[in-house]
Design a protein around this motif. Structure first.
Motif, PDB file in Angstrom:
ATOM      1  N   HIS A 173     -15.135 -17.055   2.632  1.00 48.44           N
ATOM      2  CA  HIS A 173     -13.931 -16.586   1.947  1.00 48.44           C
ATOM      3  C   HIS A 173     -13.973 -15.065   1.975  1.00 48.44           C
ATOM      4  O   HIS A 173     -14.947 -14.457   1.533  1.00 48.44           O
ATOM      5  N   HIS A 174     -12.938 -14.443   2.535  1.00 44.56           N
ATOM      6  CA  HIS A 174     -12.939 -12.981   2.556  1.00 44.56           C
ATOM      7  C   HIS A 174     -11.572 -12.440   2.163  1.00 44.56           C
ATOM      8  O   HIS A 174     -10.548 -13.100   2.305  1.00 44.56           O
ATOM      9  N   ASP A 175     -11.603 -11.208   1.666  1.00 44.60           N
ATOM     10  CA  ASP A 175     -10.410 -10.596   1.102  1.00 44.60           C
ATOM     11  C   ASP A 175     -10.400  -9.121   1.470  1.00 44.60           C
ATOM     12  O   ASP A 175     -11.443  -8.474   1.498  1.00 44.60           O
ATOM     13  N   MET A 176      -9.216  -8.611   1.748  1.00 42.84           N
ATOM     14  CA  MET A 176      -9.033  -7.181   1.979  1.00 42.84           C
ATOM     15  C   MET A 176      -7.970  -6.686   1.019  1.00 42.84           C
ATOM     16  O   MET A 176      -6.844  -7.180   1.007  1.00 42.84           O
ATOM     17  N   LEU A 177      -8.349  -5.713   0.190  1.00 45.58           N
ATOM     18  CA  LEU A 177      -7.450  -5.143  -0.801  1.00 45.58           C
ATOM     19  C   LEU A 177      -7.041  -3.746  -0.384  1.00 45.58           C
ATOM     20  O   LEU A 177      -7.869  -2.960   0.101  1.00 45.58           O
ATOM     21  N   SER A 178      -5.787  -3.415  -0.576  1.00 46.13           N
ATOM     22  CA  SER A 178      -5.308  -2.057  -0.311  1.00 46.13           C
ATOM     23  C   SER A 178      -5.675  -1.166  -1.491  1.00 46.13           C
ATOM     24  O   SER A 178      -5.231  -1.402  -2.615  1.00 46.13           O
ATOM     25  N   TYR A 179      -6.521  -0.169  -1.235  1.00 41.48           N
ATOM     26  CA  TYR A 179      -6.781   0.834  -2.269  1.00 41.48           C
ATOM     27  C   TYR A 179      -5.708   1.927  -2.177  1.00 41.48           C
ATOM     28  O   TYR A 179      -5.129   2.329  -3.174  1.00 41.48           O
ATOM     29  N   ARG A 180      -5.477   2.387  -0.946  1.00 38.20           N
ATOM     30  CA  ARG A 180      -4.325   3.247  -0.625  1.00 38.20           C
ATOM     31  C   ARG A 180      -3.631   2.621   0.567  1.00 38.20           C
ATOM     32  O   ARG A 180      -4.234   1.851   1.295  1.00 38.20           O
ATOM     33  N   MET A 181      -2.402   2.988   0.800  1.00 43.21           N
ATOM     34  CA  MET A 181      -1.697   2.414   1.939  1.00 43.21           C
ATOM     35  C   MET A 181      -0.742   3.433   2.541  1.00 43.21           C
ATOM     36  O   MET A 181       0.122   3.978   1.852  1.00 43.21           O
ATOM     37  N   ASP A 182      -0.935   3.682   3.824  1.00 45.04           N
ATOM     38  CA  ASP A 182       0.021   4.478   4.598  1.00 45.04           C
ATOM     39  C   ASP A 182       0.974   3.477   5.255  1.00 45.04           C
ATOM     40  O   ASP A 182       0.745   3.025   6.378  1.00 45.04           O
ATOM     41  N   ALA A 183       2.025   3.111   4.533  1.00 47.26           N
ATOM     42  CA  ALA A 183       2.917   2.060   5.002  1.00 47.26           C
ATOM     43  C   ALA A 183       3.646   2.462   6.276  1.00 47.26           C
ATOM     44  O   ALA A 183       3.913   1.619   7.142  1.00 47.26           O
ATOM     45  N   ASP A 184       3.985   3.732   6.419  1.00 49.50           N
ATOM     46  CA  ASP A 184       4.670   4.174   7.642  1.00 49.50           C
ATOM     47  C   ASP A 184       3.776   3.985   8.860  1.00 49.50           C
ATOM     48  O   ASP A 184       4.236   3.549   9.919  1.00 49.50           O
ATOM     49  N   LEU A 185       2.478   4.328   8.710  1.00 53.69           N
ATOM     50  CA  LEU A 185       1.550   4.133   9.821  1.00 53.69           C
ATOM     51  C   LEU A 185       1.364   2.643  10.102  1.00 53.69           C
ATOM     52  O   LEU A 185       1.328   2.227  11.267  1.00 53.69           O
ATOM     53  N   MET A 186       1.258   1.839   9.055  1.00 53.99           N
ATOM     54  CA  MET A 186       1.110   0.402   9.238  1.00 53.99           C
ATOM     55  C   MET A 186       2.254  -0.170  10.067  1.00 53.99           C
ATOM     56  O   MET A 186       2.046  -0.988  10.975  1.00 53.99           O
ATOM     57  N   THR A 223      -4.896   3.131 -11.041  1.00 47.77           N
ATOM     58  CA  THR A 223      -6.156   3.663 -11.541  1.00 47.77           C
ATOM     59  C   THR A 223      -6.394   5.077 -11.046  1.00 47.77           C
ATOM     60  O   THR A 223      -5.891   5.467  -9.981  1.00 47.77           O
ATOM     61  N   ALA A 224      -7.178   5.826 -11.833  1.00 47.58           N
ATOM     62  CA  ALA A 224      -7.634   7.149 -11.411  1.00 47.58           C
ATOM     63  C   ALA A 224      -9.013   7.077 -10.773  1.00 47.58           C
ATOM     64  O   ALA A 224      -9.528   8.091 -10.284  1.00 47.58           O
ATOM     65  N   LEU A 225      -9.641   5.889 -10.775  1.00 47.23           N
ATOM     66  CA  LEU A 225     -10.956   5.722 -10.163  1.00 47.23           C
ATOM     67  C   LEU A 225     -10.856   5.868  -8.653  1.00 47.23           C
ATOM     68  O   LEU A 225      -9.926   5.362  -8.017  1.00 47.23           O
ATOM     69  N   GLY A 226     -11.834   6.546  -8.070  1.00 52.16           N
ATOM     70  CA  GLY A 226     -11.921   6.585  -6.623  1.00 52.16           C
ATOM     71  C   GLY A 226     -12.328   5.231  -6.071  1.00 52.16           C
ATOM     72  O   GLY A 226     -12.763   4.335  -6.810  1.00 52.16           O
ATOM     73  N   ARG A 227     -12.243   5.082  -4.766  1.00 46.16           N
ATOM     74  CA  ARG A 227     -12.546   3.798  -4.147  1.00 46.16           C
ATOM     75  C   ARG A 227     -13.982   3.349  -4.450  1.00 46.16           C
ATOM     76  O   ARG A 227     -14.217   2.219  -4.866  1.00 46.16           O
ATOM     77  N   ARG A 228     -14.951   4.220  -4.228  1.00 48.63           N
ATOM     78  CA  ARG A 228     -16.347   3.861  -4.495  1.00 48.63           C
ATOM     79  C   ARG A 228     -16.576   3.594  -5.977  1.00 48.63           C
ATOM     80  O   ARG A 228     -17.327   2.681  -6.350  1.00 48.63           O
ATOM     81  N   GLN A 229     -15.978   4.400  -6.830  1.00 48.59           N
ATOM     82  CA  GLN A 229     -16.120   4.187  -8.270  1.00 48.59           C
ATOM     83  C   GLN A 229     -15.579   2.823  -8.674  1.00 48.59           C
ATOM     84  O   GLN A 229     -16.155   2.135  -9.520  1.00 48.59           O
ATOM     85  N   LEU A 230     -14.474   2.431  -8.067  1.00 50.42           N
ATOM     86  CA  LEU A 230     -13.870   1.148  -8.399  1.00 50.42           C
ATOM     87  C   LEU A 230     -14.773  -0.006  -7.969  1.00 50.42           C
ATOM     88  O   LEU A 230     -14.976  -0.973  -8.724  1.00 50.42           O
ATOM     89  N   VAL A 231     -15.346   0.083  -6.774  1.00 56.05           N
ATOM     90  CA  VAL A 231     -16.271  -0.963  -6.313  1.00 56.05           C
ATOM     91  C   VAL A 231     -17.462  -1.062  -7.254  1.00 56.05           C
ATOM     92  O   VAL A 231     -17.879  -2.161  -7.656  1.00 56.05           O
ATOM     93  N   THR A 232     -18.013   0.081  -7.628  1.00 52.37           N
ATOM     94  CA  THR A 232     -19.160   0.099  -8.539  1.00 52.37           C
ATOM     95  C   THR A 232     -18.803  -0.551  -9.876  1.00 52.37           C
ATOM     96  O   THR A 232     -19.570  -1.355 -10.428  1.00 52.37           O
ATOM     97  N   ALA A 233     -17.633  -0.212 -10.400  1.00 54.31           N
ATOM     98  CA  ALA A 233     -17.206  -0.760 -11.694  1.00 54.31           C
ATOM     99  C   ALA A 233     -17.009  -2.272 -11.610  1.00 54.31           C
ATOM    100  O   ALA A 233     -17.345  -3.005 -12.552  1.00 54.31           O
TER     101      ALA A 233
END
Length: 415
Positions: A319-332, A362-372
């Motif tokens: 089971h795997h999941d990919m979450l958008s932390y930020r998204m450049d929708a125009d590039l996508m 959230t104001a948490l950075g990506r790594r901070q969010l994973v840690t939390a």
């Protein structure tokens, strides 16, 4: 006899609240028919693709081949009810279980392709199904049945879970590692593992049954430095820039989900994430079978695959999941092709407005969010322990990457 020429046409249909199925038919004049001004045509070949899922044993994928062969046996024009009945019989008679698509979806896509080829009347009932999207259909953890939630928490509580915060790896190695991990768990050489992972390069990961050409602008992807790889699970394409996504894979014995239907299995496997995000103040829930969303839009999507066990083996679930932390929708949208049919039953106006990345909450950075998120995991899984991925699994994954997942032929071929 002059060389026979074929023309190919593609039709798409989406199960309301489900997944996309697409049928490409190639038509040619029937050489056995008398030459007349409007010469009959025959179906030379038929190819199914889409972002649906398929469950079953090792031979489950042959249901797709049998559906294709049955559609090739029809002589257009065809009565729609006949097609749906016969495709339904093929599906129900086979061990492979389609998830997110059904005989009606396949029939509509097939007839649309034939209609584009001018050999089938256009459909007369093209009403969209009920809208589903990121706002009105969220199922939050608090909405779960109390008995179900208690049982799911019990299962997590007994899981001897290894947690690996993995190093960034090349795209082909990452999708290969998922397969190597679930094989190792099935064989008992690797404990149940939650692996947090990242990529070394911008990547598009397409699903097991998706058409590469229909999903990705390959030339533009190359220009922008994106690598395209195919995973072993169904579902849709994932657009990933390494610093803009949070990705994880959970590999567990099949017994972890004993007695649960498909939707419940997805929710069980995502429970650690949804509880963690809720604890951190995120307004999130499940949308449909496999999406994670807020009231404003989609945050991520999950996919999974069951591997049956052999003699003395439990079997395994990836089971795997990919979450958008930020998204450049125009590039996508420069890299991915998003058809109107995919969006037709969404309660949004465009693919761009459908995405709601975690950074919006959230104001948490990506790594901070994973840690939390991981700091709260012991509340659900008290037996969880940090440990690296086993070296034997990494070696197996690198072999798989070299032999399969890095090969252009593998990426282009629908499994």
């Amino acid at each position: 006899m002059p060389e026979q020429t074929c023309a190919c046409f593609r039709g798409e249909a989406k199960l309301s609240g489900g997944k996309l199925a697409a049928i490409t038919v190639c038509l040619a004049a029937d050489p056995s028919a008398p030459t007349v001004p409007s010469q009959p045509v025959r179906i030379v070949s038929c190819r199914i693709d889409g972002d649906f899922f398929l469950e079953g044993g090792a031979a489950a994928a042959t249901v797709i081949d049998r559906l294709e062969r049955r559609m090739e046996g029809f002589a257009p024009p065809i009565e729609p009810g006949l097609v749906e009945r016969e495709l339904g019989q093929v599906i129900s008679a086979h061990e492979g279980r389609l998830i997110g698509a059904d005989a009606a979806t396949m029939t509509r896509a097939f007839l649309r392709a034939l209609s584009q080829g001018g050999v089938q009347p256009p459909e007369t009932d093209d009403r969209p199904g009920p809208a589903v999207g990121g706002s009105g259909d969220l199922l939050r953890v608090a909405d779960l049945d109390v008995a179900d939630l208690s049982e799911w928490r019990r299962r997590w509580g007994h899981l001897p879970l290894r947690v690996s915060v993995d190093e960034p790896r090349p795209p082909a190695e990452q999708v290969a590692l998922d397969l190597a991990m679930v094989r190792a768990v099935r064989e008992g050489s690797q404990p149940p593992t939650l692996r947090i992972w990242n990529l070394t390069a911008p990547t598009v990961v397409i699903g097991r049954f998706q058409s590469l050409g229909a999903e990705v602008d390959q030339e533009r992807a190359r220009e922008l430095g994106f690598t395209v790889v195919r995973r072993v699970t169904g579902g849709g394409a994932m657009f990933a820039q390494p610093d803009d996504v949070i990705t994880y894979s959970l590999t567990v014995p099949a017994s972890f989900a004993d007695g649960l239907d498909t939707a419940s299995t997805y929710r069980l496997n995502d429970l650690w994430l949804l509880e963690g995000l809720g604890r951190l103040g995120f307004d999130v829930g499940w949308s449909g079978m496999n999406d994670i969303a807020s009231r404003r839009g989609k945050i991520g999507g999950a996919a999974q695959r069951r591997l049956p066990g052999g003699p003395g083996e439990d079997g395994g679930i990836l089971h795997h999941d990919m979450l958008s932390y930020r998204m450049d929708a125009d590039l996508m949208l420069q890299v991915l092709k998003v058809s109107d049919e995919k969006m037709r039953d969404k309660a949004v106006r465009s693919a761009r407005s459908r995405v709601d990345p975690l950074s919006a909450q959230t104001a948490l950075g990506r790594r901070q969010l994973v840690t939390a998120l991981l700091e709260g995991l012991p509340d659900l899984a008290p037996r969880a322990r940090l440990a690296p991925v086993g070296g034997h699994v990494v070696c197996a994954a690198r072999r798989l990457a070299a032999e399969r997942f890095s090969q252009a032929a593998w990426t282009a071929y629908i499994v």
